[in-house]
Design an enzyme around this catalytic site. Structure first.
Site, short mmCIF file in Angstrom:
data_model
loop_
_atom_site.label_atom_id
_atom_site.label_comp_id
_atom_site.label_asym_id
_atom_site.label_seq_id
_atom_site.Cartn_x
_atom_site.Cartn_y
_atom_site.Cartn_z
N ASP A 64 0.88 -1.17 0.00
CA ASP A 64 0.00 0.00 0.00
C ASP A 64 0.91 1.22 0.00
O ASP A 64 2.13 1.10 0.23
CB ASP A 64 -0.89 -0.02 1.24
N ASP A 66 -0.07 5.12 1.19
CA ASP A 66 -0.29 5.96 2.37
C ASP A 66 -0.34 5.09 3.63
O ASP A 66 -1.16 4.17 3.73
CB ASP A 66 -1.59 6.74 2.25
N ASP A 254 -1.42 -0.99 6.35
CA ASP A 254 -1.31 -0.30 7.64
C ASP A 254 -2.63 -0.20 8.38
O ASP A 254 -2.66 0.24 9.53
CB ASP A 254 -0.77 1.12 7.43
#
Length: 311
Positions: A64, A66, A254
Protein backbone atom coordinates in the site's frame (compact mmCIF):
# COMPACT_ATOMS: atom_id res chain seq x y z
CA UNK A 1 -12.58 2.17 11.11
CA UNK A 2 -15.73 1.12 12.95
CA UNK A 3 -16.38 3.02 16.15
CA UNK A 4 -18.04 1.04 18.91
CA UNK A 5 -19.36 1.86 22.34
CA UNK A 6 -18.40 -1.41 24.00
CA UNK A 7 -14.61 -1.49 24.13
CA UNK A 8 -12.13 0.16 26.47
CA UNK A 9 -12.12 3.94 26.16
CA UNK A 10 -9.62 6.38 24.76
CA UNK A 11 -10.58 9.83 25.99
CA UNK A 12 -9.88 13.06 24.18
CA UNK A 13 -8.98 16.06 26.32
CA UNK A 14 -11.47 18.86 26.10
CA UNK A 15 -10.31 22.00 24.36
CA UNK A 16 -9.36 24.98 26.46
CA UNK A 17 -10.82 28.45 26.21
CA UNK A 18 -9.51 30.67 23.44
CA UNK A 19 -8.47 27.87 21.13
CA UNK A 20 -10.22 26.49 18.08
CA UNK A 21 -8.54 23.09 18.02
CA UNK A 22 -11.74 21.13 18.67
CA UNK A 23 -14.75 21.22 20.96
CA UNK A 24 -14.84 17.56 21.94
CA UNK A 25 -17.53 18.06 24.52
CA UNK A 26 -19.98 18.83 21.71
CA UNK A 27 -19.51 15.41 20.11
CA UNK A 28 -19.88 12.41 22.44
CA UNK A 29 -18.86 10.01 19.65
CA UNK A 30 -15.62 11.93 19.13
CA UNK A 31 -15.09 12.76 22.79
CA UNK A 32 -14.94 9.09 23.77
CA UNK A 33 -13.81 6.77 21.01
CA UNK A 34 -13.51 3.09 21.76
CA UNK A 35 -11.34 0.59 19.98
CA UNK A 36 -10.66 -3.11 20.00
CA UNK A 37 -7.38 -4.04 21.60
CA UNK A 38 -4.34 -4.54 19.34
CA UNK A 39 -1.93 -7.39 19.71
CA UNK A 40 1.47 -7.45 18.07
CA UNK A 41 1.99 -10.97 16.88
CA UNK A 42 3.81 -12.96 14.20
CA UNK A 43 2.08 -15.72 12.26
CA UNK A 44 -1.14 -15.28 14.23
CA UNK A 45 -3.55 -16.89 11.81
CA UNK A 46 -1.87 -20.28 12.07
CA UNK A 47 -3.30 -20.84 15.55
CA UNK A 48 -6.87 -19.92 14.68
CA UNK A 49 -7.59 -22.08 11.64
CA UNK A 50 -7.68 -25.76 10.86
CA UNK A 51 -4.60 -27.87 10.39
CA UNK A 52 -4.91 -28.68 6.69
CA UNK A 53 -1.95 -26.83 5.23
CA UNK A 54 -1.14 -25.55 1.79
CA UNK A 55 2.35 -24.28 1.26
CA UNK A 56 2.63 -20.84 -0.24
CA UNK A 57 5.61 -19.38 -2.06
CA UNK A 58 6.27 -15.66 -2.06
CA UNK A 59 6.28 -14.55 -5.69
CA UNK A 60 4.96 -11.00 -5.40
CA UNK A 61 5.24 -8.34 -2.71
CA UNK A 62 2.50 -5.72 -2.81
CA UNK A 63 2.74 -2.43 -0.90
CA UNK A 64 0.00 0.00 0.00
CA UNK A 65 1.21 3.61 -0.24
CA UNK A 66 -0.29 5.96 2.37
CA UNK A 67 0.61 4.62 5.81
CA UNK A 68 3.01 1.96 4.49
CA UNK A 69 5.50 3.66 2.18
CA UNK A 70 4.65 7.08 3.54
CA UNK A 71 3.22 8.00 6.94
CA UNK A 72 1.08 10.59 5.28
CA UNK A 73 -1.68 11.48 7.70
CA UNK A 74 0.31 14.01 9.69
CA UNK A 75 1.39 15.63 6.42
CA UNK A 76 -2.25 15.93 5.36
CA UNK A 77 -3.05 17.43 8.77
CA UNK A 78 -0.24 19.95 8.35
CA UNK A 79 -1.55 20.91 4.91
CA UNK A 80 -5.09 21.37 6.25
CA UNK A 81 -3.85 23.55 9.09
CA UNK A 82 -1.75 25.62 6.68
CA UNK A 83 -4.87 26.15 4.55
CA UNK A 84 -6.91 27.18 7.59
CA UNK A 85 -4.18 29.64 8.56
CA UNK A 86 -3.77 31.01 5.03
CA UNK A 87 -7.49 31.81 4.74
CA UNK A 88 -7.83 32.66 8.46
CA UNK A 89 -10.58 30.11 8.95
CA UNK A 90 -12.27 30.73 12.32
CA UNK A 91 -14.40 27.82 13.46
CA UNK A 92 -16.53 28.52 15.33
CA UNK A 93 -16.66 32.15 14.11
CA UNK A 94 -16.17 33.41 17.67
CA UNK A 95 -12.72 31.78 17.89
CA UNK A 96 -9.78 34.06 18.58
CA UNK A 97 -7.42 32.20 16.24
CA UNK A 98 -7.42 30.14 13.07
CA UNK A 99 -8.65 26.58 13.16
CA UNK A 100 -5.97 24.01 13.98
CA UNK A 101 -6.60 20.27 14.03
CA UNK A 102 -4.45 18.66 16.73
CA UNK A 103 -2.55 15.44 16.09
CA UNK A 104 -4.61 13.57 18.68
CA UNK A 105 -7.87 14.73 17.12
CA UNK A 106 -6.84 14.07 13.52
CA UNK A 107 -5.57 10.55 14.28
CA UNK A 108 -9.12 9.60 15.22
CA UNK A 109 -11.04 11.93 12.91
CA UNK A 110 -9.38 10.70 9.72
CA UNK A 111 -10.60 7.17 10.49
CA UNK A 112 -14.17 8.37 10.98
CA UNK A 113 -14.73 10.59 7.95
CA UNK A 114 -13.07 9.76 4.64
CA UNK A 115 -12.03 12.28 2.00
CA UNK A 116 -10.88 15.87 2.37
CA UNK A 117 -14.06 17.68 1.40
CA UNK A 118 -16.33 15.43 3.49
CA UNK A 119 -14.02 15.99 6.47
CA UNK A 120 -14.32 19.76 6.30
CA UNK A 121 -18.04 19.72 5.53
CA UNK A 122 -18.72 17.44 8.49
CA UNK A 123 -16.56 19.51 10.82
CA UNK A 124 -18.11 22.84 9.80
CA UNK A 125 -21.61 21.45 9.98
CA UNK A 126 -21.01 20.25 13.53
CA UNK A 127 -18.99 23.23 14.81
CA UNK A 128 -20.60 26.03 12.83
CA UNK A 129 -19.65 27.32 9.39
CA UNK A 130 -16.59 29.55 9.72
CA UNK A 131 -15.62 33.06 8.85
CA UNK A 132 -12.55 33.45 6.63
CA UNK A 133 -10.85 35.78 4.21
CA UNK A 134 -13.17 34.27 1.59
CA UNK A 135 -16.35 35.11 3.52
CA UNK A 136 -16.56 37.80 6.21
CA UNK A 137 -19.64 36.09 7.59
CA UNK A 138 -20.33 32.37 7.69
CA UNK A 139 -21.60 31.19 4.28
CA UNK A 140 -25.28 30.25 4.31
CA UNK A 141 -26.09 29.12 0.78
CA UNK A 142 -25.08 25.73 -0.59
CA UNK A 143 -23.15 27.42 -3.40
CA UNK A 144 -21.10 29.57 -1.03
CA UNK A 145 -20.39 26.65 1.24
CA UNK A 146 -19.29 24.55 -1.72
CA UNK A 147 -17.03 27.40 -2.88
CA UNK A 148 -15.42 27.58 0.56
CA UNK A 149 -14.82 23.83 0.71
CA UNK A 150 -13.52 23.66 -2.87
CA UNK A 151 -11.11 26.56 -2.36
CA UNK A 152 -9.75 25.18 0.89
CA UNK A 153 -9.33 21.70 -0.59
CA UNK A 154 -7.57 22.96 -3.73
CA UNK A 155 -5.13 25.06 -1.68
CA UNK A 156 -4.57 22.20 0.76
CA UNK A 157 -3.80 19.80 -2.11
CA UNK A 158 -1.18 22.12 -3.59
CA UNK A 159 0.35 22.64 -0.17
CA UNK A 160 0.54 18.88 0.36
CA UNK A 161 2.38 18.52 -2.95
CA UNK A 162 4.85 21.20 -1.86
CA UNK A 163 5.53 19.31 1.37
CA UNK A 164 6.15 16.04 -0.51
CA UNK A 165 8.46 17.75 -3.01
CA UNK A 166 10.38 19.62 -0.32
CA UNK A 167 12.84 16.80 0.25
CA UNK A 168 12.07 16.74 3.97
CA UNK A 169 9.82 13.67 3.73
CA UNK A 170 11.28 10.17 3.71
CA UNK A 171 9.85 6.71 3.17
CA UNK A 172 8.98 4.80 6.32
CA UNK A 173 11.83 2.75 7.85
CA UNK A 174 12.74 -0.43 5.99
CA UNK A 175 10.53 0.13 2.96
CA UNK A 176 13.20 0.87 0.35
CA UNK A 177 15.55 -1.82 1.68
CA UNK A 178 12.78 -4.41 1.54
CA UNK A 179 11.85 -3.38 -2.00
CA UNK A 180 15.48 -3.75 -3.07
CA UNK A 181 15.77 -7.15 -1.36
CA UNK A 182 12.67 -8.37 -3.18
CA UNK A 183 13.89 -7.08 -6.52
CA UNK A 184 17.32 -8.66 -6.05
CA UNK A 185 15.65 -11.99 -5.23
CA UNK A 186 13.60 -11.89 -8.41
CA UNK A 187 10.27 -11.21 -6.72
CA UNK A 188 7.62 -9.14 -8.44
CA UNK A 189 6.87 -5.75 -6.90
CA UNK A 190 3.63 -3.80 -6.90
CA UNK A 191 2.09 -0.75 -5.26
CA UNK A 192 -1.71 -0.68 -4.84
CA UNK A 193 -3.21 2.44 -3.29
CA UNK A 194 -6.79 3.66 -2.91
CA UNK A 195 -5.58 7.26 -3.37
CA UNK A 196 -5.80 9.10 -6.69
CA UNK A 197 -3.13 8.20 -9.22
CA UNK A 198 -1.60 11.68 -9.40
CA UNK A 199 -1.17 11.75 -5.62
CA UNK A 200 0.43 8.31 -5.49
CA UNK A 201 2.76 9.02 -8.41
CA UNK A 202 3.92 12.20 -6.69
CA UNK A 203 4.68 10.30 -3.48
CA UNK A 204 6.46 7.41 -5.17
CA UNK A 205 8.62 9.52 -7.45
CA UNK A 206 9.80 11.59 -4.50
CA UNK A 207 10.07 8.90 -1.81
CA UNK A 208 11.30 5.75 -3.55
CA UNK A 209 12.85 7.58 -6.53
CA UNK A 210 11.80 7.46 -10.15
CA UNK A 211 13.92 4.42 -11.05
CA UNK A 212 12.26 2.21 -8.44
CA UNK A 213 8.84 3.54 -9.34
CA UNK A 214 9.32 2.86 -13.04
CA UNK A 215 10.68 -0.59 -12.20
CA UNK A 216 7.46 -1.71 -10.49
CA UNK A 217 5.85 -4.73 -12.13
CA UNK A 218 2.39 -3.34 -11.38
CA UNK A 219 1.07 -0.03 -10.13
CA UNK A 220 -2.62 0.53 -9.38
CA UNK A 221 -4.39 3.51 -7.82
CA UNK A 222 -7.95 4.25 -6.83
CA UNK A 223 -8.66 5.52 -10.34
CA UNK A 224 -7.98 2.07 -11.79
CA UNK A 225 -10.78 0.15 -10.06
CA UNK A 226 -14.48 0.78 -9.59
CA UNK A 227 -14.61 -0.05 -5.89
CA UNK A 228 -12.27 1.18 -3.16
CA UNK A 229 -10.85 -0.83 -0.28
CA UNK A 230 -12.08 -2.83 1.65
CA UNK A 231 -13.37 -4.17 -1.67
CA UNK A 232 -10.71 -6.62 -2.93
CA UNK A 233 -10.83 -5.49 -6.57
CA UNK A 234 -7.51 -3.66 -6.54
CA UNK A 235 -5.62 -6.69 -5.22
CA UNK A 236 -7.38 -9.18 -7.50
CA UNK A 237 -6.54 -6.94 -10.46
CA UNK A 238 -2.92 -6.70 -9.33
CA UNK A 239 -2.56 -10.48 -9.18
CA UNK A 240 -3.99 -10.77 -12.68
CA UNK A 241 -1.60 -8.14 -14.06
CA UNK A 242 1.35 -9.74 -12.28
CA UNK A 243 0.43 -13.19 -13.53
CA UNK A 244 0.70 -14.58 -10.01
CA UNK A 245 -1.74 -16.62 -7.94
CA UNK A 246 -3.32 -14.65 -5.10
CA UNK A 247 -2.02 -17.22 -2.61
CA UNK A 248 1.56 -16.41 -3.65
CA UNK A 249 1.14 -12.67 -3.09
CA UNK A 250 1.96 -10.95 0.20
CA UNK A 251 0.39 -7.57 0.93
CA UNK A 252 1.81 -4.95 3.29
CA UNK A 253 -0.89 -2.71 4.74
CA UNK A 254 -1.31 -0.30 7.64
CA UNK A 255 -5.05 -0.39 8.36
CA UNK A 256 -7.87 -2.84 8.92
CA UNK A 257 -9.57 -1.57 5.75
CA UNK A 258 -6.55 -2.53 3.67
CA UNK A 259 -6.22 -5.81 5.57
CA UNK A 260 -9.82 -6.68 4.72
CA UNK A 261 -9.23 -5.91 1.04
CA UNK A 262 -6.20 -8.20 0.95
CA UNK A 263 -7.79 -11.12 2.78
CA UNK A 264 -11.00 -10.89 0.73
CA UNK A 265 -8.80 -11.20 -2.35
CA UNK A 266 -7.36 -14.42 -0.93
CA UNK A 267 -3.97 -12.88 -0.13
CA UNK A 268 -1.97 -12.99 3.06
CA UNK A 269 -1.22 -9.66 4.69
CA UNK A 270 1.24 -8.20 7.18
CA UNK A 271 0.57 -4.94 8.97
CA UNK A 272 2.95 -2.07 9.63
CA UNK A 273 0.76 0.21 11.69
CA UNK A 274 0.85 3.96 12.27
CA UNK A 275 -0.19 6.09 15.24
CA UNK A 276 -3.67 6.46 13.76
CA UNK A 277 -4.20 2.72 13.14
CA UNK A 278 -2.35 1.11 16.05
CA UNK A 279 -5.54 0.34 17.99
CA UNK A 280 -7.32 -1.42 15.13
CA UNK A 281 -8.08 -5.13 15.16
CA UNK A 282 -5.47 -6.94 13.04
CA UNK A 283 -6.25 -10.53 13.99
CA UNK A 284 -6.48 -11.58 10.33
CA UNK A 285 -2.91 -10.46 9.61
CA UNK A 286 -0.12 -13.03 9.59
CA UNK A 287 2.17 -10.55 11.38
CA UNK A 288 2.00 -7.05 12.82
CA UNK A 289 4.97 -4.67 13.02
CA UNK A 290 5.48 -1.07 14.15
CA UNK A 291 7.54 -0.58 10.97
CA UNK A 292 9.65 -2.60 8.53
CA UNK A 293 13.07 -1.60 9.83
CA UNK A 294 13.84 -5.07 11.21
CA UNK A 295 11.78 -7.11 8.76
CA UNK A 296 13.67 -9.10 6.12
CA UNK A 297 12.43 -10.67 2.92
CA UNK A 298 13.50 -14.07 4.29
CA UNK A 299 11.27 -13.56 7.33
CA UNK A 300 8.29 -12.73 5.12
CA UNK A 301 8.97 -15.75 2.91
CA UNK A 302 9.05 -17.98 5.98
CA UNK A 303 5.79 -16.53 7.27
CA UNK A 304 4.03 -17.15 3.97
CA UNK A 305 5.37 -20.68 3.59
CA UNK A 306 4.22 -21.73 7.06
CA UNK A 307 0.66 -20.46 6.88
CA UNK A 308 -1.92 -23.04 7.86
CA UNK A 309 -4.94 -22.34 5.68
CA UNK A 310 -8.55 -23.00 6.56
CA UNK A 311 -10.03 -26.17 5.20
Amino acid sequence: MAVSCSYSSILFPRSTAGTSSIGFNRFPCLQTLRFKSRNVYPNSRASSVSASSASRSLEALIFDCDGVILESENLHRQAYNDAFSHFDVRCPPSSSESLNWSLEFYDKFQNLVGGGKPKMRWYFRENGWPTSTLFDTPPESDDDRAKLIDTLQDWKTERYKEIIKSGSVEARPGVIRLMDEARAAGKKLSVCSAATKSSVVLCLENLIQIERFQGLDCFLAGDDVKEKKPDPSIYITAAEKLGVSVKDCLVIEDSVIGLQAATKAGMSCVITYTSSTSDQDFKEAIAVYPDLSNVSLKELETLLQTIVTAA
